[in-house]
Write a protein that holds these residues in place. Structure first.
Motif, PDB file in Angstrom:
ATOM      1  N   MET A   1      14.845   7.447  -7.226  1.00  0.00           N
ATOM      2  CA  MET A   1      14.334   6.833  -5.702  1.00  0.00           C
ATOM      3  C   MET A   1      12.582   6.793  -5.671  1.00  0.00           C
ATOM      4  N   ARG A   2      12.182   7.453  -6.441  1.00  0.00           N
ATOM      5  CA  ARG A   2      10.442   5.859  -6.748  1.00  0.00           C
ATOM      6  C   ARG A   2      11.089   5.090  -6.643  1.00  0.00           C
ATOM      7  N   ALA A   3      12.140   5.289  -7.949  1.00  0.00           N
ATOM      8  CA  ALA A   3      12.113   3.419  -8.666  1.00  0.00           C
ATOM      9  C   ALA A   3      12.470   2.746  -7.963  1.00  0.00           C
ATOM     10  N   VAL A   4      13.066   3.508  -6.096  1.00  0.00           N
ATOM     11  CA  VAL A   4      13.406   2.126  -5.260  1.00  0.00           C
ATOM     12  C   VAL A   4      12.672   1.734  -4.269  1.00  0.00           C
ATOM     13  N   ALA A   5      11.383   2.557  -4.088  1.00  0.00           N
ATOM     14  CA  ALA A   5      10.210   3.111  -3.712  1.00  0.00           C
ATOM     15  C   ALA A   5       9.271   2.138  -4.025  1.00  0.00           C
ATOM     16  N   GLY A   6       9.172   1.448  -4.948  1.00  0.00           N
ATOM     17  CA  GLY A   6       8.526   0.890  -6.047  1.00  0.00           C
ATOM     18  C   GLY A   6       8.709  -0.765  -6.244  1.00  0.00           C
ATOM     19  N   ALA A  27      12.260   1.677 -14.351  1.00  0.00           N
ATOM     20  CA  ALA A  27      12.716   2.454 -13.492  1.00  0.00           C
ATOM     21  C   ALA A  27      13.903   2.750 -13.413  1.00  0.00           C
ATOM     22  N   LEU A  28      14.421   1.844 -11.978  1.00  0.00           N
ATOM     23  CA  LEU A  28      15.106   1.712 -11.179  1.00  0.00           C
ATOM     24  C   LEU A  28      16.834   1.627 -12.733  1.00  0.00           C
ATOM     25  N   THR A  29      16.992   0.803 -13.564  1.00  0.00           N
ATOM     26  CA  THR A  29      17.981   1.060 -14.021  1.00  0.00           C
ATOM     27  C   THR A  29      17.656   2.589 -15.117  1.00  0.00           C
ATOM     28  N   ALA A  30      16.972   3.231 -15.135  1.00  0.00           N
ATOM     29  CA  ALA A  30      16.899   4.176 -15.904  1.00  0.00           C
ATOM     30  C   ALA A  30      17.636   5.460 -14.830  1.00  0.00           C
TER      31      ALA A  30
END
Length: 200
Positions: A1-6, A27-30
């Motif tokens: 979720m933090r990756a999407v927010a980022g 981060a999103l891919t991971a």
């Protein structure tokens, strides 16, 4: 979720650097790989191990024949035991026993028994192969499933560790690149710092 927010935060931010966007995508891919690839890899490894182990269980059940053995005597006098052997035989004492082979012939040999105290004449269950040689009991189907579950969990953890290690490596290189750019920019601006507009 933090990756999407980022990713959302860096979309239209004028302070956004290319490395910031790359880091957010990494981060999103991971996160996606952790949610999809890890369970899939664990399930595939567990299912494969279970199929192989269940095949071994069926083969062992076909090849190993249950019979009953009778204790003839202890395998060695108590005085001749080493400390290590004595400790092991407290759990599974070795005895000389006789049993009937699948072809009906009588066999005698040294085997271990799960009985704590094995006296001459005691009977205990024993498995033999088709030739009448004493063997270990076949693996239980539940034990095979437990081993397959452990294999699946181990593979899932290893894949998760690999993904997280790759993510951290990429982020570390991105941070190093940021610092290198900052050093270059500071090297160009630093000597004139504080003298802006002096005409020098």
């Amino acid at each position: 979720m933090r990756a999407v927010a980022g990713l959302w935060r860096w979309r239209h931010n004028p302070l956004r650097r290319t490395t910031d966007l790359v880091e957010a995508w990494v981060a999103l891919t991971a996160a996606v790989l952790l949610c999809l690839a890890v369970p899939l890899a664990g399930w595939a490894a567990g299912a494969s191990a279970n199929a192989s182990l269940q095949q071994s269980v069926r083969a062992q059940q076909r090849e190993r024949v249950p019979t009953v053995a009778r204790v003839v005597r202890s395998a060695d006098p108590a005085g001749e035991r080493s400390a290590e052997l004595a400790g092991e035989q407290r759990l599974r004492p070795a005895v000389v026993a006789d049993w009937t082979a699948p072809d009906g012939s009588r066999r005698t040999g040294t085997v271990t028994t799960s009985r704590e105290h094995a006296r001459p004449g005691d009977m205990f269950p024993l498995y033999t192969d088709r030739t009448g040689r004493a063997v270990t009991p076949p693996m239980a189907a539940g034990t095979a499933r437990a081993h397959a579950l452990i294999a699946g969990l181990t593979v899932a953890l290893l894949v998760a560790l690999l993904i997280e290690t790759a993510r951290r490596t990429v982020v570390h290189r991105l941070v190093q690149r940021r610092y290198a750019r900052l050093d270059r920019a500071w090297a160009q601006v630093g000597p004139d710092w504080g003298r802006t507009g002096t005409g020098s």
